[in-house]
Motif scaffolding. Structure first.
Motif, mmCIF file in Angstrom:
data_model
loop_
_atom_site.group_PDB
_atom_site.id
_atom_site.type_symbol
_atom_site.label_atom_id
_atom_site.label_comp_id
_atom_site.label_asym_id
_atom_site.label_seq_id
_atom_site.Cartn_x
_atom_site.Cartn_y
_atom_site.Cartn_z
ATOM 1 N N SER A 103 0.736 -1.287 -0.174
ATOM 2 C CA SER A 103 -0.102 -0.036 -0.036
ATOM 3 C C SER A 103 0.984 1.331 -0.066
ATOM 4 O O SER A 103 0.351 2.356 -0.352
ATOM 5 N N GLY A 104 2.185 1.158 0.578
ATOM 6 C CA GLY A 104 2.810 2.222 0.651
ATOM 7 C C GLY A 104 2.591 3.091 1.672
ATOM 8 O O GLY A 104 3.091 4.459 1.948
ATOM 9 N N GLU A 105 1.550 2.526 2.710
ATOM 10 C CA GLU A 105 1.023 3.451 3.647
ATOM 11 C C GLU A 105 1.087 2.838 5.043
ATOM 12 O O GLU A 105 0.523 3.216 5.990
ATOM 13 N N SER A 106 1.955 2.026 5.275
ATOM 14 C CA SER A 106 2.088 1.151 6.478
ATOM 15 C C SER A 106 2.565 1.971 7.622
ATOM 16 O O SER A 106 3.486 2.682 7.482
ATOM 17 N N ASP A 107 1.876 1.988 8.734
ATOM 18 C CA ASP A 107 2.179 3.092 9.638
ATOM 19 C C ASP A 107 3.523 2.846 10.156
ATOM 20 O O ASP A 107 4.523 3.650 10.487
ATOM 21 N N GLU A 108 3.814 1.447 10.557
ATOM 22 C CA GLU A 108 5.192 1.285 11.317
ATOM 23 C C GLU A 108 6.343 1.565 10.458
ATOM 24 O O GLU A 108 7.245 1.721 11.013
ATOM 25 N N VAL A 109 5.988 1.547 9.110
ATOM 26 C CA VAL A 109 7.113 1.610 8.280
ATOM 27 C C VAL A 109 7.318 3.261 8.139
ATOM 28 O O VAL A 109 8.371 3.765 7.985
ATOM 29 N N LEU A 110 6.238 3.724 7.736
ATOM 30 C CA LEU A 110 6.450 5.088 7.706
ATOM 31 C C LEU A 110 7.060 6.017 8.875
ATOM 32 O O LEU A 110 7.703 6.994 8.932
ATOM 33 N N MET A 111 6.810 5.344 10.045
ATOM 34 C CA MET A 111 7.112 6.151 11.337
ATOM 35 C C MET A 111 8.938 6.162 11.141
ATOM 36 O O MET A 111 9.289 6.903 11.934
ATOM 37 N N LEU A 112 9.348 5.235 10.503
ATOM 38 C CA LEU A 112 10.819 5.208 10.508
ATOM 39 C C LEU A 112 11.502 6.130 9.572
ATOM 40 O O LEU A 112 12.724 6.355 9.813
ATOM 41 N N LEU A 113 10.883 6.671 8.707
ATOM 42 C CA LEU A 113 11.230 7.627 7.606
ATOM 43 C C LEU A 113 12.142 8.779 7.945
ATOM 44 O O LEU A 113 13.018 9.184 7.670
ATOM 45 N N PRO A 114 11.448 9.789 9.098
ATOM 46 C CA PRO A 114 12.200 10.709 9.641
ATOM 47 C C PRO A 114 13.288 10.472 10.230
ATOM 48 O O PRO A 114 14.354 11.076 9.966
ATOM 49 N N VAL A 115 13.512 9.373 10.903
ATOM 50 C CA VAL A 115 15.057 9.031 11.420
ATOM 51 C C VAL A 115 15.824 8.603 10.672
ATOM 52 O O VAL A 115 17.136 9.018 10.379
#
Length: 337
Positions: free
Chosen positions: A113-125
């Protein structure tokens, strides 16, 4: 008078033909999905390969749910084919496992989906740390796709699931994309079968490419050997004691003169002119037998035995001194054959 809803009808048990047809339909749908993804391999795929080839660190794969299972397999395939890689669970990453990812690492993030919350949470770091990000999604306009340095489109025309819910075609496409990356990197690095064997020492290929004769041969006092003046009966005693089905015939310096085997013994018993107690072994031994070097691979011994239809080999050094012996049972125990 109370009424009750009709009891749902129990579907009839499908026949063999129907079950096989369902299975073939899955193969057909997933084959179409793979063909569609293959046609989209372009500059983005090449860019992803170059990012991984240029990485100073490792390749870190991550994903949630079914995408996580695929990411684990991709990491394992990369690691076993010359690209250091490991998997990080995105949920655990937010609770300390992000410390496993250094600024030298390239990250591959999977989410259809490209919208998995757990994965998106890592992006800023990851962005703050300076990690290059490769993503695999089925939606090129998704958040994860837009945030990537390189996005790989693994969208499929349809899932093989008849209710279009269970990830089937999409996970197959992602697996294939991971395999494509691994193989492209293997070829770019010049990764060989010997390299593969070194990372798979317990596997069949590892045993075939890494196990040497010296690792499995019988040496020292366990090597059956007699002098040329020994009798056939003395040879039989040595063969029975050492249990290899043969004995080397050597001179005073241990150099090979010949070989006497169980097969030779049977021929001696059939020969009325051979007296086991008085006939010298050098009269009935096999001269110039097949031998092998201790530095050779065990698989070479297997090939030599197969080619010449023999069950054992003597191991000699450069001066033709007998230093060991092995038979087919040793190769079987080592799982070389």
């Amino acid at each position: 008078m109370a009424t009750f809803p009709d009891t749902p009808a129990i579907p009839a048990e499908p026949g063999n033909a129907e079950l096989a047809a369902s299975g073939r339909r899955v193969f057909e749908i997933e084959a179409q999905a793979l063909a569609a993804v293959s046609e989209r391999l372009d500059g983005d795929f090449s860019a992803a390969c170059r990012l991984m080839l240029g990485a100073r660190g490792r390749v870190v794969c991550t994903g949630m749910g079914k995408s996580g299972h695929v990411a684990r397999k991709i990491a394992a395939t990369l690691a076993s084919t010359g690209t250091p890689s490991f998997y990080v669970h995105p949920g655990e990453a937010g609770h300390g496992d992000l410390g496993m990812i250094t600024d030298a690492d390239v990250v591959i993030a999977l989410s259809y989906s490209g919208e998995s919350d757990e994965v998106l949470m890592l992006l800023p770091v990851l962005k703050r740390q300076g990690n290059k990000l490769i993503t695999m999604t089925g939606r090129p306009n998704s958040t994860l796709a837009r945030e990537a340095d390189v996005h790989l489109d693994v969208s499929v025309p349809a899932e093989a699931c008849p209710i279009d819910l269970a990830p089937t075609s999409s996970t197959t496409a992602s697996l294939a994309m991971g395999d494509a990356l691994a193989v492209a990197l293997m070829e770019a690095r010049g990764f060989t079968a010997d390299d593969f064997a070194r990372s798979h020492p317990a596997g069949a290929l590892g045993r075939r490419l890494l196990l040497h004769i010296a690792d499995i041969m019988h040496g020292g006092a366990d090597v059956p050997r007699i002098g040329p003046d020994a009798t056939v009966s003395e040879a039989l005693v040595e063969m029975s004691h050492k249990r290899l089905g043969m004995t080397a015939v050597v001179d005073a310096d241990g150099k090979l003169l010949g070989l006497y085997t169980d097969g030779d013994l049977r021929r001696s018993l059939d020969d009325r002119n051979v007296d086991l107690r008085t006939t010298r072994i050098d009269a009935v031994m096999t001269r110039a037998p097949k031998t092998i070097d201790s530095d050779a691979l065990a698989v070479e011994a297997a090939q030599l035995m197969e080619a010449h239809k023999i069950g054992g080999l003597l191991v000699v050094d450069r001066e033709q001194r007998v230093v060991g012996a092995l038979n087919i049972h040793d190769l079987l125990r080592a799982r070389v054959v």
